[in-house]
Structures are given as structure tokens and as C-alpha cells.
Design a protein around this motif. Structure first.
Motif, PDB file in Angstrom:
ATOM      1  N   ARG A  32       2.923  -4.768  -3.228  1.00 54.24           N
ATOM      2  CA  ARG A  32       4.286  -5.072  -3.629  1.00 54.24           C
ATOM      3  C   ARG A  32       5.075  -3.781  -3.714  1.00 54.24           C
ATOM      4  O   ARG A  32       5.705  -3.485  -4.696  1.00 54.24           O
ATOM      5  CB  ARG A  32       4.281  -5.802  -4.961  1.00 54.24           C
ATOM      6  CG  ARG A  32       3.656  -7.171  -4.884  1.00 54.24           C
ATOM      7  CD  ARG A  32       3.444  -7.743  -6.261  1.00 54.24           C
ATOM      8  NE  ARG A  32       4.661  -7.593  -7.056  1.00 54.24           N
ATOM      9  CZ  ARG A  32       4.658  -7.164  -8.307  1.00 54.24           C
ATOM     10  NH1 ARG A  32       3.554  -6.850  -8.896  1.00 54.24           N
ATOM     11  NH2 ARG A  32       5.777  -7.056  -8.965  1.00 54.24           N
ATOM     12  N   GLY A  33       4.987  -2.990  -2.704  1.00 50.52           N
ATOM     13  CA  GLY A  33       5.713  -1.729  -2.690  1.00 50.52           C
ATOM     14  C   GLY A  33       4.835  -0.616  -3.220  1.00 50.52           C
ATOM     15  O   GLY A  33       3.970  -0.822  -4.057  1.00 50.52           O
ATOM     16  N   ARG A  34       5.072   0.583  -2.749  1.00 47.98           N
ATOM     17  CA  ARG A  34       4.276   1.725  -3.168  1.00 47.98           C
ATOM     18  C   ARG A  34       4.670   2.102  -4.588  1.00 47.98           C
ATOM     19  O   ARG A  34       5.824   1.998  -4.986  1.00 47.98           O
ATOM     20  CB  ARG A  34       4.551   2.876  -2.216  1.00 47.98           C
ATOM     21  CG  ARG A  34       3.583   4.013  -2.299  1.00 47.98           C
ATOM     22  CD  ARG A  34       3.733   4.835  -1.023  1.00 47.98           C
ATOM     23  NE  ARG A  34       5.100   5.318  -0.897  1.00 47.98           N
ATOM     24  CZ  ARG A  34       5.469   6.550  -1.257  1.00 47.98           C
ATOM     25  NH1 ARG A  34       4.593   7.397  -1.752  1.00 47.98           N
ATOM     26  NH2 ARG A  34       6.705   6.948  -1.096  1.00 47.98           N
ATOM     27  N   LEU A  35       3.683   2.557  -5.344  1.00 48.35           N
ATOM     28  CA  LEU A  35       3.951   2.921  -6.739  1.00 48.35           C
ATOM     29  C   LEU A  35       4.294   4.407  -6.811  1.00 48.35           C
ATOM     30  O   LEU A  35       3.568   5.252  -6.301  1.00 48.35           O
ATOM     31  CB  LEU A  35       2.723   2.624  -7.601  1.00 48.35           C
ATOM     32  CG  LEU A  35       2.911   2.903  -9.086  1.00 48.35           C
ATOM     33  CD1 LEU A  35       3.844   1.871  -9.715  1.00 48.35           C
ATOM     34  CD2 LEU A  35       1.583   2.925  -9.808  1.00 48.35           C
ATOM     35  N   VAL A  36       5.416   4.698  -7.417  1.00 43.49           N
ATOM     36  CA  VAL A  36       5.815   6.087  -7.622  1.00 43.49           C
ATOM     37  C   VAL A  36       6.169   6.246  -9.090  1.00 43.49           C
ATOM     38  O   VAL A  36       6.945   5.460  -9.642  1.00 43.49           O
ATOM     39  CB  VAL A  36       7.025   6.459  -6.741  1.00 43.49           C
ATOM     40  CG1 VAL A  36       7.595   7.804  -7.168  1.00 43.49           C
ATOM     41  CG2 VAL A  36       6.630   6.511  -5.278  1.00 43.49           C
ATOM     42  N   LEU A  50      15.090  -4.803  -5.735  1.00 44.41           N
ATOM     43  CA  LEU A  50      14.526  -5.622  -4.663  1.00 44.41           C
ATOM     44  C   LEU A  50      13.709  -6.711  -5.319  1.00 44.41           C
ATOM     45  O   LEU A  50      12.897  -6.443  -6.184  1.00 44.41           O
ATOM     46  CB  LEU A  50      13.580  -4.782  -3.810  1.00 44.41           C
ATOM     47  CG  LEU A  50      14.100  -4.150  -2.541  1.00 44.41           C
ATOM     48  CD1 LEU A  50      12.938  -3.480  -1.852  1.00 44.41           C
ATOM     49  CD2 LEU A  50      14.698  -5.181  -1.628  1.00 44.41           C
ATOM     50  N   VAL A  55      10.381  -7.914  -0.325  1.00 45.65           N
ATOM     51  CA  VAL A  55       9.323  -7.049   0.201  1.00 45.65           C
ATOM     52  C   VAL A  55       8.328  -7.890   0.982  1.00 45.65           C
ATOM     53  O   VAL A  55       7.881  -7.542   2.061  1.00 45.65           O
ATOM     54  CB  VAL A  55       8.603  -6.325  -0.954  1.00 45.65           C
ATOM     55  CG1 VAL A  55       7.528  -5.406  -0.391  1.00 45.65           C
ATOM     56  CG2 VAL A  55       9.597  -5.547  -1.768  1.00 45.65           C
ATOM     57  N   HIS A 431       7.677   3.911   9.314  1.00 40.80           N
ATOM     58  CA  HIS A 431       8.599   5.018   9.157  1.00 40.80           C
ATOM     59  C   HIS A 431       9.074   5.108   7.706  1.00 40.80           C
ATOM     60  O   HIS A 431       9.216   6.186   7.149  1.00 40.80           O
ATOM     61  CB  HIS A 431       9.775   4.808  10.093  1.00 40.80           C
ATOM     62  CG  HIS A 431      10.744   5.941  10.082  1.00 40.80           C
ATOM     63  ND1 HIS A 431      10.446   7.161  10.634  1.00 40.80           N
ATOM     64  CD2 HIS A 431      11.986   6.053   9.559  1.00 40.80           C
ATOM     65  CE1 HIS A 431      11.468   7.964  10.458  1.00 40.80           C
ATOM     66  NE2 HIS A 431      12.426   7.324   9.809  1.00 40.80           N
ATOM     67  N   GLU A 432       9.298   3.960   7.109  1.00 45.25           N
ATOM     68  CA  GLU A 432       9.826   3.947   5.750  1.00 45.25           C
ATOM     69  C   GLU A 432       8.816   4.436   4.735  1.00 45.25           C
ATOM     70  O   GLU A 432       9.167   5.044   3.736  1.00 45.25           O
ATOM     71  CB  GLU A 432      10.261   2.527   5.391  1.00 45.25           C
ATOM     72  CG  GLU A 432      11.625   2.197   5.970  1.00 45.25           C
ATOM     73  CD  GLU A 432      12.056   0.809   5.589  1.00 45.25           C
ATOM     74  OE1 GLU A 432      11.211   0.070   5.057  1.00 45.25           O
ATOM     75  OE2 GLU A 432      13.216   0.490   5.826  1.00 45.25           O
TER      76      GLU A 432
ATOM     77  N   ALA B 229      10.096  -0.026   0.388  1.00 45.65           N
ATOM     78  CA  ALA B 229       9.998  -0.716  -0.898  1.00 45.65           C
ATOM     79  C   ALA B 229       9.121   0.113  -1.834  1.00 45.65           C
ATOM     80  O   ALA B 229       7.970   0.381  -1.532  1.00 45.65           O
ATOM     81  CB  ALA B 229       9.401  -2.092  -0.696  1.00 45.65           C
ATOM     82  N   ARG B 231       7.893   0.808  -5.941  1.00 42.43           N
ATOM     83  CA  ARG B 231       7.880   0.412  -7.339  1.00 42.43           C
ATOM     84  C   ARG B 231       7.916   1.691  -8.160  1.00 42.43           C
ATOM     85  O   ARG B 231       6.961   2.457  -8.175  1.00 42.43           O
ATOM     86  CB  ARG B 231       6.612  -0.374  -7.633  1.00 42.43           C
ATOM     87  CG  ARG B 231       6.871  -1.775  -8.092  1.00 42.43           C
ATOM     88  CD  ARG B 231       5.612  -2.570  -8.275  1.00 42.43           C
ATOM     89  NE  ARG B 231       4.491  -2.089  -7.498  1.00 42.43           N
ATOM     90  CZ  ARG B 231       3.264  -1.977  -8.005  1.00 42.43           C
ATOM     91  NH1 ARG B 231       3.028  -2.280  -9.255  1.00 42.43           N
ATOM     92  NH2 ARG B 231       2.270  -1.576  -7.238  1.00 42.43           N
ATOM     93  N   LEU B 242      11.338  -2.348  -8.969  1.00 39.13           N
ATOM     94  CA  LEU B 242      11.062  -2.399  -7.536  1.00 39.13           C
ATOM     95  C   LEU B 242      12.387  -2.285  -6.795  1.00 39.13           C
ATOM     96  O   LEU B 242      13.270  -3.112  -6.964  1.00 39.13           O
ATOM     97  CB  LEU B 242      10.371  -3.709  -7.182  1.00 39.13           C
ATOM     98  CG  LEU B 242       9.968  -3.884  -5.732  1.00 39.13           C
ATOM     99  CD1 LEU B 242       8.880  -2.918  -5.356  1.00 39.13           C
ATOM    100  CD2 LEU B 242       9.519  -5.298  -5.487  1.00 39.13           C
TER     101      LEU B 242
END
Lengths: 434, 299
Positions: A32-36, A50, A55, A431-432, B229, B231, B242
């Protein structure tokens, strides 16, 4: 509509197992999206959030595209096809243009009354009205326009599945049928008209006699095969007899063709007995010469080697038809009254020449034995018999696939389209992440 | 023990003075460089010689009299303490993702603190340290001397960051210690959840103090290089958001700019200058610039 689809090779459907690949990729790759981690979430809070679905949407889209690609690839392998045209239960008549010109107008009216659909056997034919049929009749016939209808008919029948009976109207000229006739997928009722007078066809030879010495039975067999081939493709009325050269009767001497394969030439008495127009073909007597093979070019025989008999020099009054490069006569023609005598100064025997074993032998034989006028008849106006037309019976049809049209090109187009889209979406995602 | 001292950085800045500005009348008398001039002007007391004290400080007359080593201790020209307040909240654990081998803010802060305190110690100032998180406040009281500084480094090595910045009311007693004649360096990212950091600064600067704000930032914060995307998770609260990072960049940069403006405005009101240090830039340069700028501001 989908139920009508079929595949050429169902084995290809095993490739559908490959559908597991994108599914596995999806399952392993799901996130569910990369964690940062950041120091202060307040700074990002104002950014548009979002939703998880957004996603996931891209991921689901990728999955669907990949499933589509693998499905299409499997269908391409399996050879997906949709059914051919399906006509109603009505009866259909196919008419050759030659038939239209050959028959009186009343026949055309009768044809239209009997059949619900009438199509002319020409490329891209549509059902025709009486007016159009009559228009076609008005087009002046040209000798070269007699078209081989067999491939047209085969195409049409493999494209359209006929619910009702199929009638074909054609003239009985061989030119309409060609020499190669693949089996037709549908049983057809033949209606053959005879446009030319019966007298013309009688000019073609009807009988042949092959007289041979018993030790040359093998050579005679080559002639039997050649004659049967000519009967099938050129001279439907041809009959022949195989006789021992010792037992030849005067009546047999008077057949249209006399093929004489003997160590002894025809005697003068025997020649005198011939009183009808007869073409006699005989080969050399005596033993094979000691010398080597000689090279000669014959019609239809670009490369042939012959052993030429030494006795041939004696026939000086004969006309040389074919000579070797050093002037030795290979084939000579003599005329006694209405009798043509063709002397072959070699033998129709594998030890002397390979003539009889070659595929073109029947054609050469026809060429030698027929006069020019007869040749015109044989080539242009040769007739066919209904019995010679193979009827598509049930046994034959089983091997022929039902009419259907391949969807390969459409599938390939879709496959490329999906592939390009998948690459684009996938590259964009990659790319993203970076 | 001295792992927080980078030789290169030290070589570059060791001879620069740490200068406290006069913030109150008669409170700070210029430079605190007493030690470098030898002993102080006003005698304060004798104390017993301890190994490590320079021999030059031994009172030889007294030795002749008493046969014992005494060291003259002078009243400091400026009796100030240098406090290094280290923000030990979890947000200081931030590391620049684009430079995975680089220090976290906390690690950088420890190096910065070690070097600055070295300079302070060398000047003869009292250096103390206060590491603050809501879980624990570690206070290392100011004192002078090299040994004290070594102990400070030991203490520094044991520090861990975590939790949030403490509420100012909860550490009232600690704050009071800082309010007396001190030069207070606050090393932090200046992120707060409610208003706790501002309150802390307000209270500290209310005393006889000069406060110096050292803000640590990193490339990732300044450039926001993320795409796709993402988080985002808050290091302190664990809250997740997110977002599509590509479109959020502008919002982030605006929000950061606004945050910085508010911080600067707040600090200006407290008469505090803000020095922003990018932890992904070499520390020697940053420290050099910082010290030079302070020297200039002094003149």
C-alpha cells in the motif's frame, strides 16, 4: 455469440496455466505504498491524501493487463476462430458465368424459381437478382474467360456453412474444374450443361490399343498409367485395350491410337489392314546400342538422355521431328494415307530412356498423338463427366474442419496493444518508485 | 570515547572562539577566554593539585611554604555556563534516505555537541548538557576541565533518542537551572507536536541566558525527492498519511517554508538567532560558518 467460438488446437489452451504468473506477481508485490518515516507529519498533512483504492487501482489494472496478455497469447496459440457465415436453411445455387451464357433464358428463369439464393461463382459474389443474372449473360464470352470454378467453390463452401442444399450450375468443360480438386466441405449437387455440339467432342480419340511383347509388360504398364491419367484429365471418353503383339486383331489395328512395343516392327501387311485414321507409335527394335547416352531436348523434357538405336538411319523418307545435337533422328513421323506413324528411335524402357518414368509423360504422349485440331479440343474443350466429380460424401467431410474464420490478426493486435499499455504503466510505476 | 570528535572538523574549528553575546547589562563581559591567558585576574581559592592540571598553575610559593601542591583558582572573568540542550525526541532519528550511510540527525547532533563542547571546554568555560525527551531528561551539570569534558562525552555516547519532546511544565526544575547566567545551545529539528518546544525556549530565554538555536535539517526534507504512492509515517506519533508524493511535493515545500517562517518569527521575538544546518553537508564547513557568523555578530 461466444459459444460459437472454437479453437484450432486445444493444446494451446494449456498456456492458460501461465495466468498464474501475473497473479503470483500481484500477490507478492502487493503493497500500500512505500513506507517513509519523516520527522513531522504536519508538513504533509495538507497534501491531497491518496485513498488506498487509488494505489491499488494501478496494481489491479496491471494485473488485469497481464492476465489479458497471457490469455490472448494462449488464445493465439490455440488458434481461436469464430464460426463462418451461417446461411439460412434455404437452398443455394452457385452459377458459373459460362453456364449462364450457355443455356437459354428459360433455364435461368427456372433456376431462379427453384432456388431462394443464386450466387455467381466469382470472387466476392453476392446473391443475384434475375436482372443482374441477365446482365451477366450479355457480357460477350471470351475463350480465355472460362474460369476454374473449383477454388472459388471451395473457398465459398469453407467460409459459409450452408444450412440447405447446394446446387452448382456449370458447363462440362474441363477448364472449369482444373486438375487439382480439393475435397469440398459440403455435399454439392452438380448440374452440368453441355454448351458445344456433340460432333466436336467426337473428334477426340476414343480408343487406344497397347500392343506389346510379353517381356515388355513392364513398359506397357507405363502406358496404361499414362492413358488412365489422360482419361481423368483430358479425354474423358478414352478407352484402351492391352494386347499381346502376337494376338493383335485387324479391328484393334484400326483403333484411334496404336502403341506398338515390340521387338518386331509392324509388318507391311498389318499396316495395309489399317483403313481408319490411326496414329501409330512404335519404338526401336533390336538390342540397345553399345554407345553412351545422348542428350536430347524434347517438349516437356528439358533434360533427357536417350540411347538411340543404330537401325534408325534407314528411315530416310521419314520426317525428323526431334534430332540429337549430332543430327541423329530421335523421333520421326511418316504418313501412309490417313495413318500417322511415329517412330521413336529409342525405347520406352528404363534401360534406354527415362521418358516413361517422368511425371510429364502423359502430357508428352498427348502432345505426340494428337493433331493440332485435336489438341485444341483436348485442352480447351475437354469435357468432364459427373462421375469424375468427387461427391463430398460423409466420410470425406469428417476430416474437413467446419467453416470458421480465424481471429489471429485481431488477437495479435489486441495482444500488442495490451503489451504496450502494460509496459507503459509498469515503467511509469518503476520510475516513480525510484 | 572520543568517537564524536571528527579530526577534520576539529582541525578546522578548534581555534575559533565560542562567543557569547552580551544579552544583559554587566552580565557577560565580552569574551570568555580567561583560560587562554593563564590564570584569572581575581583570585578565588586554592585547591589541591590533581593530575592533569597544568604545572604552570601550581602555586610554587605555597608549595615552598606547605610542601604541598596547590592550584590557584581564579574567579572567572565571566561566570557563565554553556548548556548544550539536545533534543532527544524520536524525530531526531531521521536519516536521509537518499544517503543511506549518512548520520541521523541525532548522530549529527552528538558530533556537533561534542565539538562545540570541546571548544567551550578549551576556553575554560563550564560545559553542561541536557538531553530531553518525554521519557527521560538527562542532565549533566556544567563544569570545566578536560576530564569533565571526557565524562560528558561518555554520557553523550550513552544517550538514546526516542519519544517526544517533554512538556515544559514537567521539567520546570531543570529549566530553572538553565536560566542562570548561561549560554544555551539548543540542538533540535524544531518539530513539535503541540507547543512544547516553543514553551521550553520561551522559558529558557526568560532567564539570564543567551539562547542559540541550531536546527538540523536533511536533504530529504529540503528536496522531497519521493515519487509514487508513499506512506509517510511520523517518527514520534506513528501517524501515517498515504499520498501521491509527486503531487505532494509542492505542498510539502510550502508547508516547510511556512513552518520555517513561523519558527524564525518566534525566535526573533525571543531575540534568538536561528542557524540551520543540513546534516548531509560536511560538518566542518557548517560549524566553521556558524562560529564565524557568531564572531561577526559579536563585533
Amino acid at each position: 455469440m461466444l459459444s460459437g467460438l472454437s479453437v484450432f488446437s486445444p493444446v494451446g489452451l494449456w498456456a492458460l496455466i501461465a495466468l498464474a504468473i501475473p497473479v503470483l506477481i500481484h500477490l507478492f508485490n502487493r503493497s500500500r505504498g512505500r513506507l517513509v518515516r519523516i520527522g513531522h507529519i504536519d508538513l504533509i498533512r495538507q497534501a491531497r491524501r491518496l485513498r488506498v483504492t487509488e494505489v491499488k487501482l494501478a496494481q489491479w489494472l496491471l494485473l488485469l493487463l497481464r492476465l489479458g496478455i497471457f490469455t490472448l497469447a494462449a488464445l493465439v496459440l490455440a488458434g481461436l476462430a469464430r464460426p463462418g457465415l451461417q446461411s439460412s436453411e434455404s437452398t443455394t445455387a452457385y452459377v458459373s458465368p459460362a453456364w449462364l451464357r450457355a443455356v437459354p433464358p428459360a433455364k435461368v428463369d427456372e433456376l431462379l424459381g427453384r432456388h431462394e439464393r443464386v450466387l455467381v461463382l466469382q470472387p466476392e459474389s453476392a446473391p443475384l437478382s434475375k436482372d443482374l443474372l441477365n446482365e451477366i449473360r450479355q457480357i460477350p464470352p471470351q475463350t480465355s474467360t472460362i474460369r476454374n470454378i473449383w477454388p472459388l467453390l471451395a473457398d465459398r463452401l469453407s467460409l459459409e456453412h450452408h444450412g440447405g442444399a447446394v446446387d452448382v450450375y456449370a458447363v462440362d468443360l474441363l477448364a472449369q474444374f482444373g486438375s487439382s480438386r480439393p475435397a469440398l466441405p459440403t455435399a454439392v449437387n452438380w448440374n452440368l450443361a453441355q454448351p458445344l455440339s456433340a460432333a466436336d467432342s467426337q473428334q477426340l480419340p476414343g480408343s487406344a490399343v497397347v500392343a506389346f511383347d510379353m517381356e515388355r509388360k513392364q513398359d506397357a504398364e507405363f502406358f496404361r498409367a499414362a492413358l488412365s491419367s489422360l482419361k481423368a484429365h483430358r479425354i474423358p471418353d478414352l478407352t484402351w485395350e492391352m494386347v499381346d503383339s502376337q494376338d493383335i486383331t485387324p479391328q484393334q489395328l484400326n483403333s484411334d491410337w496404336l502403341i506398338h512395343l515390340s521387338a518386331n516392327a509392324l509388318t507391311a501387311e498389318q499396316l495395309d489392314l489399317i483403313n481408319t485414321p490411326t496414329t501409330v507409335l512404335m519404338d526401336a527394335t533390336g538390342e540397345p546400342p553399345k554407345g553412351g547416352l545422348q542428350y536430347v531436348t524434347l517438349p516437356f523434357y528439358p533434360f533427357s538422355n536417350f540411347r538411340i538405336s543404330g537401325q534408325s538411319q534407314g528411315q530416310n523418307d521419314a520426317q525428323d521431328i526431334v534430332k540429337t545435337t549430332d543430327g541423329t533422328a530421335v523421333l520421326q513421323e511418316q504418313t501412309f494415307g490417313s495413318t500417322r506413324i511415329l517412330r521413336f528411335n529409342s525405347r520406352f524402357n528404363p534401360q534406354w530412356s527415362s521418358v516413361t518414368q517422368q511425371a510429364e509423360f502423359p502430357e508428352l504422349l498427348l502432345h505426340l498423338m494428337l493433331s493440332d485440331k485435336q489438341q485444341n479440343l483436348a485442352f480447351n474443350d475437354a469435357r468432364i463427366r459427373l462421375s469424375q466429380l468427387r461427391q463430398a460424401d460423409a466420410d470425406q467431410v469428417t476430416d474437413i474442419p467446419l467453416p470458421r474464420r480465424s481471429l489471429q490478426s485481431l488477437l495479435m493486435f489486441l495482444l500488442v496493444l495490451l503489451w504496450v499499455t502494460e509496459r507503459w504503466l509498469s515503467e511509469r510505476k518503476q520510475h516513480e518508485v525510484r | 570515547m572520543e568517537r564524536f570528535i571528527d579530526p577534520r572538523t576539529l582541525a578546522r574549528v578548534k581555534d575559533l572562539p565560542l562567543i557569547a553575546k552580551t544579552v544583559a547589562d554587566g552580565f557577560l563581559h565580552g569574551l570568555q577566554q580567561s583560560h587562554q591567558r593563564g590564570v584569572g585576574i581575581e583570585f578565588s581559592q586554592y585547591r589541591q593539585y590533581e593530575p592533569g592540571d597544568p604545572l604552570s598553575r601550581i602555586d610554587w610559593k605555597l608549595f615552598a611554604r606547605s610542601d604541598r601542591y596547590f592550584v590557584r583558582e581564579a574567579e572567572r572573568e565571566s561566570e557563565i555556563s554553556m548548556w548544550f540542550v539536545l533534543d532527544a525526541s524520536a524525530s531526531m532519528n531521521l536519516t536521509s534516505e537518499s544517503q543511506p550511510d549518512s548520520w541521523s540527525k541525532f548522530e549529527y547532533a552528538r558530533h556537533l555537541l561534542a565539538t562545540l563542547s570541546y571548544i567551550g571546554q578549551k576556553q575554560g568555560d563550564h560545559v553542561g548538557m541536557l538531553a530531553l525527551s518525554s521519557e527521560r531528561q538527562q542532565l549533566f551539570p556544567p563544569a570545566s576541565g578536560e576530564r569533565h569534558w571526557h565524562r560528558l562525552l561518555q554520557q553523550l555516547a550513552r544517550l538514546e533518542s526516542g519519544h517526544t519532546f517533554p512538556d515544559a511544565r514537567a521539567i520546570k526544575a531543570t529549566i530553572e537551572r538553565l536560566q542562570k547566567n548561561s549560554l544555551v545551545f539548543i540542538i533540535s529539528d524544531f518539530y513539535q507536536i503541540s507547543n512544547e518546544l516553543h514553551e521550553f525556549i520561551t522559558q529558557v530565554s526568560a532567564g539570564h541566558t543567551e539562547v542559540v538555536a541550531l536546527q538540523l535539517q536533511c536533504d530529504d526534507e529540503l528536496q522531497f525527492p519521493y515519487k509514487g504512492a508513499i506512506r509517510f509515517e511520523d517518527l514520534e506519533t506513528g501517524e501515517q498519511v498515504l499520498v501521491s508524493a509527486g503531487t505532494a511535493r509542492e505542498t510539502w515545500l510550502k508547508a516547510l517554508e511556512k513552518h520555517q517562517q513561523q519558527l524564525r518569527r518566534f525566535l526573533r521575538r525571543q531575540r534568538i538567532t536561528l542557524t540551520t544546518i543540513n546534516i548531509n553537508q560536511p560538518m566542518d564547513q557548517a560549524l566553521y560558518d556558524f562560529l564565524i557568523s557568531r564572531q561577526k555578530a559579536q563585533r
